[in-house]
Design a protein around this motif. Structure first.
Motif, PDB file in Angstrom:
ATOM      1  N   LYS A   2      16.925 -23.436 -14.721  1.00  0.00           N
ATOM      2  CA  LYS A   2      17.635 -24.715 -14.716  1.00  0.00           C
ATOM      3  C   LYS A   2      18.358 -24.857 -16.052  1.00  0.00           C
ATOM      4  CE  LYS A   2      18.521 -29.061 -13.764  1.00  0.00           C
ATOM      5  NZ  LYS A   2      19.522 -29.461 -12.839  1.00  0.00           N
ATOM      6  N   LEU A   3      19.701 -25.060 -16.021  1.00  0.00           N
ATOM      7  CA  LEU A   3      20.499 -25.206 -17.238  1.00  0.00           C
ATOM      8  C   LEU A   3      21.227 -26.539 -17.238  1.00  0.00           C
ATOM      9  CD1 LEU A   3      22.229 -21.714 -17.554  1.00  0.00           C
ATOM     10  CD2 LEU A   3      20.305 -22.556 -18.888  1.00  0.00           C
ATOM     11  N   GLN A  92       7.039 -32.984 -20.434  1.00  0.00           N
ATOM     12  CA  GLN A  92       7.590 -33.491 -19.167  1.00  0.00           C
ATOM     13  C   GLN A  92       8.870 -34.292 -19.406  1.00  0.00           C
ATOM     14  OE1 GLN A  92       4.072 -35.631 -17.965  1.00  0.00           O
ATOM     15  NE2 GLN A  92       4.951 -37.611 -18.507  1.00  0.00           N
ATOM     16  N   ASP A  93       8.984 -34.997 -20.546  1.00  0.00           N
ATOM     17  CA  ASP A  93      10.210 -35.739 -20.867  1.00  0.00           C
ATOM     18  C   ASP A  93      11.340 -34.787 -21.263  1.00  0.00           C
ATOM     19  OD1 ASP A  93       8.994 -38.178 -20.313  1.00  0.00           O
ATOM     20  OD2 ASP A  93       8.332 -38.448 -22.390  1.00  0.00           O
ATOM     21  N   ILE A  94      10.995 -33.724 -21.970  1.00  0.00           N
ATOM     22  CA  ILE A  94      11.991 -32.708 -22.322  1.00  0.00           C
ATOM     23  C   ILE A  94      12.559 -32.085 -21.043  1.00  0.00           C
ATOM     24  CG2 ILE A  94      12.299 -30.427 -23.387  1.00  0.00           C
ATOM     25  CD1 ILE A  94      10.232 -31.354 -25.536  1.00  0.00           C
ATOM     26  N   LYS A  95      11.689 -31.723 -20.130  1.00  0.00           N
ATOM     27  CA  LYS A  95      12.134 -31.144 -18.860  1.00  0.00           C
ATOM     28  C   LYS A  95      12.971 -32.149 -18.061  1.00  0.00           C
ATOM     29  CE  LYS A  95       8.481 -27.752 -17.988  1.00  0.00           C
ATOM     30  NZ  LYS A  95       7.356 -27.425 -17.079  1.00  0.00           N
ATOM     31  N   ALA A  96      12.568 -33.409 -18.076  1.00  0.00           N
ATOM     32  CA  ALA A  96      13.326 -34.440 -17.348  1.00  0.00           C
ATOM     33  C   ALA A  96      14.730 -34.590 -17.933  1.00  0.00           C
ATOM     34  CB  ALA A  96      12.584 -35.774 -17.373  1.00  0.00           C
ATOM     35  N   ILE A 128      18.609 -25.881 -23.746  1.00  0.00           N
ATOM     36  CA  ILE A 128      19.536 -26.205 -22.663  1.00  0.00           C
ATOM     37  C   ILE A 128      18.990 -25.867 -21.278  1.00  0.00           C
ATOM     38  CG2 ILE A 128      21.563 -25.999 -24.118  1.00  0.00           C
ATOM     39  CD1 ILE A 128      22.077 -23.270 -22.597  1.00  0.00           C
ATOM     40  N   GLY A 129      17.775 -25.337 -21.215  1.00  0.00           N
ATOM     41  CA  GLY A 129      17.263 -24.997 -19.901  1.00  0.00           C
ATOM     42  C   GLY A 129      15.813 -24.556 -19.936  1.00  0.00           C
ATOM     43  N   GLU A 133      10.387 -18.116 -16.622  1.00  0.00           N
ATOM     44  CA  GLU A 133      10.332 -17.172 -17.741  1.00  0.00           C
ATOM     45  C   GLU A 133      10.136 -17.835 -19.086  1.00  0.00           C
ATOM     46  OE1 GLU A 133      14.231 -16.450 -15.948  1.00  0.00           O
ATOM     47  OE2 GLU A 133      12.551 -17.377 -14.927  1.00  0.00           O
ATOM     48  N   GLY A 134      10.539 -19.108 -19.196  1.00  0.00           N
ATOM     49  CA  GLY A 134      10.441 -19.799 -20.473  1.00  0.00           C
ATOM     50  C   GLY A 134      11.533 -20.824 -20.626  1.00  0.00           C
TER      51      GLY A 134
END
Length: 182
Positions: A2-3, A92-96, A128-129, A133-134
């Protein structure tokens, strides 16, 4: 993976006019502002926004290497609140944020790879994503995983390196992060 964006401008601190060896923080912030489609003020004295931001912070009496000052003066430079910094940002906020198309600027302690440094390097990058893998970062100095040679675009840090290198080190659930608002 996801980018935030597939295509984007790459800002490198290597060509900065002002303090290029220590300008990762303003370069990462400018990278994130551009990715978030936040317009820069008109450039007058400098050709590049990262030089203008560093100069602005220093003229205001701030230190761009201090996270609170970096966020405060970035907001002032833009003319509204576009970023905030916390030492307790949940993963979870970073991913959101990434899911909603917003980058995140992260602070780390990078040991050097593949050649270990005597002292880890305090360094700031733009996330940015993410994926299985990470995490995908843009490193303003170069390829984090090749002793900072070449381009720092789309460097994939394994989740283990993310855990160990991004502050606070050796933690996964909470990170130091500059988050962005449109």
């Amino acid at each position: 993976m996801k980018l935030v964006k597939e295509n984007y401008n790459y800002y490198t601190q290597r060509n900065n006019e002002v303090d290029p060896l220590i300008s990762c923080q303003v370069t990462a912030m400018v990278q994130a502002l551009d990715l978030a489609d936040i317009a820069f003020p008109p450039l007058v004295t400098f050709k590049q926004p990262e030089d203008a931001l560093r100069d602005f912070i220093k003229r205001k009496g701030g230190n761009p290497e201090v996270h609170a000052a970096l966020s405060k003066y970035t907001n002032e430079w833009i003319g509204r609140r576009v970023t905030g910094f916390s030492t307790e940002t949940k993963l979870q906020d970073i991913k959101a944020d990434i899911d909603s198309g917003l980058p995140v600027v992260l602070s780390g302690s990078f040991p050097g790879y593949p050649t270990p440094r005597k002292q880890p390097l305090g360094h700031i990058v733009t996330m940015i994503g993410y994926g299985e893998e990470g995490v995908v970062i843009i490193d303003p100095y170069g390829n984090t995983l090749d002793d900072w040679k070449g381009s720092g675009q789309r460097v994939v840090l394994s989740w283990e390196r993310f855990r160990r290198w991004i502050k606070p080190r050796d933690g996964m659930d909470i990170k130091w992060a500059h988050r962005f608002y449109r």
